[in-house]
Motif scaffolding. Structure first.
Motif, PDB file in Angstrom:
ATOM      1  N   GLU A   1       2.317  10.378  69.412  1.00  0.00           N
ATOM      2  CA  GLU A   1       0.900  10.746  69.478  1.00  0.00           C
ATOM      3  C   GLU A   1       0.470  11.620  68.300  1.00  0.00           C
ATOM      4  N   ARG A   2       1.404  12.029  67.473  1.00  0.00           N
ATOM      5  CA  ARG A   2       1.115  12.959  66.381  1.00  0.00           C
ATOM      6  C   ARG A   2       0.934  12.206  65.059  1.00  0.00           C
ATOM      7  N   THR A   3      -0.140  12.529  64.350  1.00  0.00           N
ATOM      8  CA  THR A   3      -0.391  11.956  63.034  1.00  0.00           C
ATOM      9  C   THR A   3      -0.422  13.097  62.033  1.00  0.00           C
ATOM     10  N   THR A   4       0.303  12.913  60.933  1.00  0.00           N
ATOM     11  CA  THR A   4       0.523  13.982  59.962  1.00  0.00           C
ATOM     12  C   THR A   4       0.221  13.493  58.557  1.00  0.00           C
ATOM     13  N   ILE A   5      -0.258  14.412  57.727  1.00  0.00           N
ATOM     14  CA  ILE A   5      -0.459  14.177  56.296  1.00  0.00           C
ATOM     15  C   ILE A   5       0.546  15.070  55.576  1.00  0.00           C
ATOM     16  N   ARG A   6       1.287  14.482  54.641  1.00  0.00           N
ATOM     17  CA  ARG A   6       2.210  15.271  53.805  1.00  0.00           C
ATOM     18  C   ARG A   6       1.815  15.085  52.352  1.00  0.00           C
ATOM     19  N   VAL A   7       1.751  16.188  51.617  1.00  0.00           N
ATOM     20  CA  VAL A   7       1.425  16.141  50.195  1.00  0.00           C
ATOM     21  C   VAL A   7       2.723  16.356  49.427  1.00  0.00           C
ATOM     22  N   HIS A   8       3.064  15.401  48.550  1.00  0.00           N
ATOM     23  CA  HIS A   8       4.284  15.466  47.753  1.00  0.00           C
ATOM     24  C   HIS A   8       3.939  15.729  46.301  1.00  0.00           C
ATOM     25  N   ALA A   9       4.767  16.556  45.655  1.00  0.00           N
ATOM     26  CA  ALA A   9       4.561  16.927  44.259  1.00  0.00           C
ATOM     27  C   ALA A   9       5.071  15.847  43.328  1.00  0.00           C
ATOM     28  N   PRO A  10       4.525  15.792  42.121  1.00  0.00           N
ATOM     29  CA  PRO A  10       5.061  14.882  41.104  1.00  0.00           C
ATOM     30  C   PRO A  10       6.358  15.423  40.529  1.00  0.00           C
ATOM     31  N   ILE A  11       7.052  14.581  39.773  1.00  0.00           N
ATOM     32  CA  ILE A  11       8.308  15.000  39.146  1.00  0.00           C
ATOM     33  C   ILE A  11       8.074  16.135  38.174  1.00  0.00           C
ATOM     34  N   ASP A  12       7.053  16.013  37.356  1.00  0.00           N
ATOM     35  CA  ASP A  12       6.819  16.988  36.271  1.00  0.00           C
ATOM     36  C   ASP A  12       6.496  18.346  36.791  1.00  0.00           C
TER      37      ASP A  12
ATOM     38  N   SER B   1      13.698   6.036  51.232  1.00  0.00           N
ATOM     39  CA  SER B   1      14.209   6.957  50.213  1.00  0.00           C
ATOM     40  C   SER B   1      13.690   6.587  48.835  1.00  0.00           C
ATOM     41  N   THR B   2      13.646   5.306  48.532  1.00  0.00           N
ATOM     42  CA  THR B   2      13.151   4.857  47.233  1.00  0.00           C
ATOM     43  C   THR B   2      11.686   5.230  47.063  1.00  0.00           C
ATOM     44  N   ARG B   3      10.882   5.020  48.110  1.00  0.00           N
ATOM     45  CA  ARG B   3       9.455   5.348  48.028  1.00  0.00           C
ATOM     46  C   ARG B   3       9.239   6.829  47.787  1.00  0.00           C
ATOM     47  N   LEU B   4       9.994   7.661  48.465  1.00  0.00           N
ATOM     48  CA  LEU B   4       9.795   9.094  48.315  1.00  0.00           C
ATOM     49  C   LEU B   4      10.405   9.642  47.030  1.00  0.00           C
ATOM     50  N   HIS B   5      11.435   9.000  46.539  1.00  0.00           N
ATOM     51  CA  HIS B   5      12.121   9.529  45.363  1.00  0.00           C
ATOM     52  C   HIS B   5      11.624   8.943  44.055  1.00  0.00           C
ATOM     53  N   SER B   6      10.945   7.809  44.087  1.00  0.00           N
ATOM     54  CA  SER B   6      10.585   7.153  42.838  1.00  0.00           C
ATOM     55  C   SER B   6       9.672   8.013  41.977  1.00  0.00           C
ATOM     56  N   ALA B   7       8.515   8.357  42.460  1.00  0.00           N
ATOM     57  CA  ALA B   7       7.583   9.149  41.652  1.00  0.00           C
ATOM     58  C   ALA B   7       7.484  10.588  42.138  1.00  0.00           C
ATOM     59  N   HIS B   8       7.996  10.844  43.304  1.00  0.00           N
ATOM     60  CA  HIS B   8       7.848  12.164  43.925  1.00  0.00           C
ATOM     61  C   HIS B   8       9.186  12.537  44.533  1.00  0.00           C
TER      62      HIS B   8
ATOM     63  N   ASP C   1      -4.756  12.224  41.997  1.00  0.00           N
ATOM     64  CA  ASP C   1      -4.264  12.599  40.672  1.00  0.00           C
ATOM     65  C   ASP C   1      -2.795  12.192  40.581  1.00  0.00           C
ATOM     66  N   ASN C   2      -1.876  13.136  40.382  1.00  0.00           N
ATOM     67  CA  ASN C   2      -0.462  12.764  40.275  1.00  0.00           C
ATOM     68  C   ASN C   2       0.340  13.180  41.514  1.00  0.00           C
ATOM     69  N   HIS C   3      -0.333  13.391  42.625  1.00  0.00           N
ATOM     70  CA  HIS C   3       0.335  13.725  43.884  1.00  0.00           C
ATOM     71  C   HIS C   3       0.308  12.528  44.827  1.00  0.00           C
ATOM     72  N   ALA C   4       1.323  12.430  45.671  1.00  0.00           N
ATOM     73  CA  ALA C   4       1.342  11.415  46.727  1.00  0.00           C
ATOM     74  C   ALA C   4       0.930  12.075  48.032  1.00  0.00           C
ATOM     75  N   ILE C   5       0.097  11.392  48.773  1.00  0.00           N
ATOM     76  CA  ILE C   5      -0.306  11.847  50.103  1.00  0.00           C
ATOM     77  C   ILE C   5       0.225  10.808  51.074  1.00  0.00           C
TER      78      ILE C   5
ATOM     79  N   PRO D   1       7.782  18.372  51.499  1.00  0.00           N
ATOM     80  CA  PRO D   1       6.427  18.263  50.956  1.00  0.00           C
ATOM     81  C   PRO D   1       5.856  19.634  50.564  1.00  0.00           C
ATOM     82  N   LEU D   2       4.893  19.610  49.647  1.00  0.00           N
ATOM     83  CA  LEU D   2       4.188  20.831  49.262  1.00  0.00           C
ATOM     84  C   LEU D   2       3.342  21.356  50.416  1.00  0.00           C
ATOM     85  N   ALA D   3       2.779  20.429  51.181  1.00  0.00           N
ATOM     86  CA  ALA D   3       1.929  20.802  52.313  1.00  0.00           C
ATOM     87  C   ALA D   3       2.061  19.741  53.390  1.00  0.00           C
ATOM     88  N   GLN D   4       1.836  20.165  54.624  1.00  0.00           N
ATOM     89  CA  GLN D   4       1.851  19.243  55.748  1.00  0.00           C
ATOM     90  C   GLN D   4       0.749  19.653  56.702  1.00  0.00           C
ATOM     91  N   HIS D   5      -0.050  18.674  57.140  1.00  0.00           N
ATOM     92  CA  HIS D   5      -1.183  18.945  58.022  1.00  0.00           C
ATOM     93  C   HIS D   5      -1.168  17.962  59.185  1.00  0.00           C
TER      94      HIS D   5
END
Length: 119
Positions: free
Chosen positions: A108-119, A21-28, A97-101, A33-37
């Motif tokens: 067996e599933r591997t996923t990429i999630r793009v998280h938005a910045p606070i601003d 929770s801290t990792r996801l909430h600190s900067a993002h 840039d200012n997004h977290a991936i 997520p904005l996107a998930q692949h």
């Protein structure tokens, strides 16, 4: 029948949840997520995510140029970076840039999630 739960299980889970929770909430702060692949074995470019991504034997490969502005552990990716996310744990975090991936492996599933910045 008596079922005994070892106290360290609750403690370990609470510690993991707090770190995640801290990792996801600190900067993002957005939990959604904005996107998930989902990643596959063939190299692919993902919409809105720099570089080329693929998975081999549970390991994630990302090919990027310095101009892609994709960082892992504070260093710019220039070439091929191999990531090994642990199954079922909080994902590995990269920055663009200012997004977290976030790179996650769940079975067996591997996923990429793009998280938005606070601003």
């Amino acid at each position: 029948m008596t079922i005994a739960i070892h106290p360290s299980v609750d403690t370990d889970w609470a510690h993991w949840h707090r770190r995640y929770s801290t990792r996801l909430h600190s900067a993002h702060r957005e939990l959604v997520p904005l996107a998930q692949h989902s990643l596959g074995e063939s190299p692919a470019q993902l919409p809105g995510v720099p570089g080329t991504w693929w998975v081999v034997d549970g390991r994630v490969f990302v090919a990027a140029k310095p101009g892609d502005r994709l960082d892992h552990n504070g260093a710019r990716i220039a070439g091929i970076e191999i990531l090994d996310p642990a199954n079922g744990t909080p994902g590995l975090l990269l920055r663009h840039d200012n997004h977290a991936i976030e790179v996650l492996r769940q079975g067996e599933r591997t996923t990429i999630r793009v998280h938005a910045p606070i601003d």
